[in-house]
Motif scaffolding. Sequence first.
Motif, mmCIF file in Angstrom:
data_model
loop_
_atom_site.group_PDB
_atom_site.id
_atom_site.type_symbol
_atom_site.label_atom_id
_atom_site.label_comp_id
_atom_site.label_asym_id
_atom_site.label_seq_id
_atom_site.Cartn_x
_atom_site.Cartn_y
_atom_site.Cartn_z
ATOM 1 N N TYR A 70 54.844 -3.437 -61.617
ATOM 2 C CA TYR A 70 54.485 -4.645 -60.874
ATOM 3 C C TYR A 70 54.437 -4.314 -59.389
ATOM 4 C CZ TYR A 70 54.200 -9.538 -59.597
ATOM 5 O OH TYR A 70 53.769 -10.746 -59.102
ATOM 6 N N ARG A 71 53.420 -4.849 -58.727
ATOM 7 C CA ARG A 71 53.231 -4.574 -57.307
ATOM 8 C C ARG A 71 53.479 -5.824 -56.477
ATOM 9 N NH1 ARG A 71 50.372 0.253 -56.336
ATOM 10 N NH2 ARG A 71 49.812 1.331 -58.273
ATOM 11 N N TYR A 72 54.327 -5.666 -55.478
ATOM 12 C CA TYR A 72 54.622 -6.749 -54.545
ATOM 13 C C TYR A 72 53.897 -6.437 -53.242
ATOM 14 C CZ TYR A 72 58.540 -7.734 -57.689
ATOM 15 O OH TYR A 72 59.323 -8.018 -58.778
ATOM 16 N N LEU A 73 53.098 -7.365 -52.778
ATOM 17 C CA LEU A 73 52.392 -7.133 -51.527
ATOM 18 C C LEU A 73 53.380 -7.130 -50.350
ATOM 19 C CD1 LEU A 73 49.730 -6.736 -50.037
ATOM 20 C CD2 LEU A 73 49.513 -9.231 -49.916
ATOM 21 N N GLU A 74 54.305 -8.075 -50.364
ATOM 22 C CA GLU A 74 55.241 -8.212 -49.253
ATOM 23 C C GLU A 74 56.503 -8.898 -49.762
ATOM 24 O OE1 GLU A 74 54.115 -8.902 -44.667
ATOM 25 O OE2 GLU A 74 53.926 -10.691 -45.908
ATOM 26 N N VAL A 75 57.664 -8.388 -49.344
ATOM 27 C CA VAL A 75 58.943 -8.984 -49.711
ATOM 28 C C VAL A 75 59.754 -9.182 -48.434
ATOM 29 C CG1 VAL A 75 61.057 -8.736 -51.063
ATOM 30 C CG2 VAL A 75 58.897 -7.815 -51.950
ATOM 31 N N TRP A 76 60.415 -10.326 -48.323
ATOM 32 C CA TRP A 76 61.217 -10.646 -47.146
ATOM 33 C C TRP A 76 62.681 -10.853 -47.533
ATOM 34 C CZ3 TRP A 76 59.455 -10.595 -42.189
ATOM 35 C CH2 TRP A 76 58.066 -10.609 -42.000
ATOM 36 N N GLY A 77 63.560 -10.467 -46.624
ATOM 37 C CA GLY A 77 64.971 -10.781 -46.787
ATOM 38 C C GLY A 77 65.262 -12.188 -46.308
ATOM 39 N N GLN A 78 66.521 -12.581 -46.444
ATOM 40 C CA GLN A 78 66.901 -13.952 -46.106
ATOM 41 C C GLN A 78 67.208 -14.116 -44.619
ATOM 42 O OE1 GLN A 78 68.958 -11.729 -47.285
ATOM 43 N NE2 GLN A 78 70.849 -11.940 -46.105
ATOM 44 N N GLY A 79 67.360 -13.022 -43.913
ATOM 45 C CA GLY A 79 67.612 -13.063 -42.484
ATOM 46 C C GLY A 79 69.089 -12.930 -42.137
ATOM 47 N N THR A 80 69.340 -12.335 -40.978
ATOM 48 C CA THR A 80 70.703 -12.222 -40.465
ATOM 49 C C THR A 80 70.681 -12.569 -38.973
ATOM 50 O OG1 THR A 80 72.658 -10.785 -40.285
ATOM 51 C CG2 THR A 80 70.525 -9.737 -39.956
ATOM 52 N N LEU A 81 71.632 -13.375 -38.547
ATOM 53 C CA LEU A 81 71.635 -13.875 -37.176
ATOM 54 C C LEU A 81 72.304 -12.886 -36.227
ATOM 55 C CD1 LEU A 81 71.142 -16.178 -35.127
ATOM 56 C CD2 LEU A 81 73.370 -17.123 -35.818
ATOM 57 N N VAL A 82 71.604 -12.600 -35.150
ATOM 58 C CA VAL A 82 72.148 -11.791 -34.049
ATOM 59 C C VAL A 82 72.219 -12.681 -32.819
ATOM 60 C CG1 VAL A 82 71.741 -9.836 -32.513
ATOM 61 C CG2 VAL A 82 71.282 -9.626 -34.976
ATOM 62 N N THR A 83 73.406 -12.795 -32.255
ATOM 63 C CA THR A 83 73.608 -13.595 -31.054
ATOM 64 C C THR A 83 74.166 -12.704 -29.961
ATOM 65 O OG1 THR A 83 74.094 -15.560 -32.391
ATOM 66 C CG2 THR A 83 74.735 -15.619 -30.068
ATOM 67 N N VAL A 84 73.450 -12.656 -28.844
ATOM 68 C CA VAL A 84 73.884 -11.854 -27.698
ATOM 69 C C VAL A 84 74.296 -12.817 -26.593
ATOM 70 C CG1 VAL A 84 73.303 -10.015 -26.086
ATOM 71 C CG2 VAL A 84 72.237 -10.083 -28.369
ATOM 72 N N SER A 85 75.579 -12.860 -26.344
ATOM 73 C CA SER A 85 76.093 -13.837 -25.386
ATOM 74 C C SER A 85 77.468 -13.401 -24.892
ATOM 75 C CB SER A 85 76.202 -15.214 -26.046
ATOM 76 O OG SER A 85 76.798 -16.142 -25.166
ATOM 77 N N SER A 86 77.747 -13.754 -23.646
ATOM 78 C CA SER A 86 79.071 -13.475 -23.090
ATOM 79 C C SER A 86 79.985 -14.678 -23.284
ATOM 80 C CB SER A 86 78.952 -13.131 -21.607
ATOM 81 O OG SER A 86 78.275 -14.152 -20.906
#
Length: 122
Positions: free
Chosen positions: A106-122
Amino acid sequence: QVQLVESGGGLVQPGGSLRLSCAASGSIFSINAMGWYRQAPGKQRELVATITSGSSTNYADSVKGRFTISRDNAKNTVYLQMNSLKPEDTAVYYCNADRMVARSGYRYLEVWGQGTLVTVSS
């Protein structure tokens, strides 16, 4: 069924570093390219970096010299080392697999993950 699972996001101070990982799970035969995209609040999703199965890389201008993408083909895993982080790097980071072939054929054209949050803050 195949899926991408990201990890490594979190809160970091400006100038700090984080390493994101994305593992493709399931019965996988091959993956053409893997990459990272990000979406900041109120903005469209944008390319961060991609890497082919032959290790050719491509980076957004905004992260060149600060981020490094790498890949372990044997583990179907892609990494994103992020250094010198800036507040404008704050976003949800999504892993992407382009043209994945399962062992079933089976061929998948595109697969995405669920995402992970990156926060850059002091």
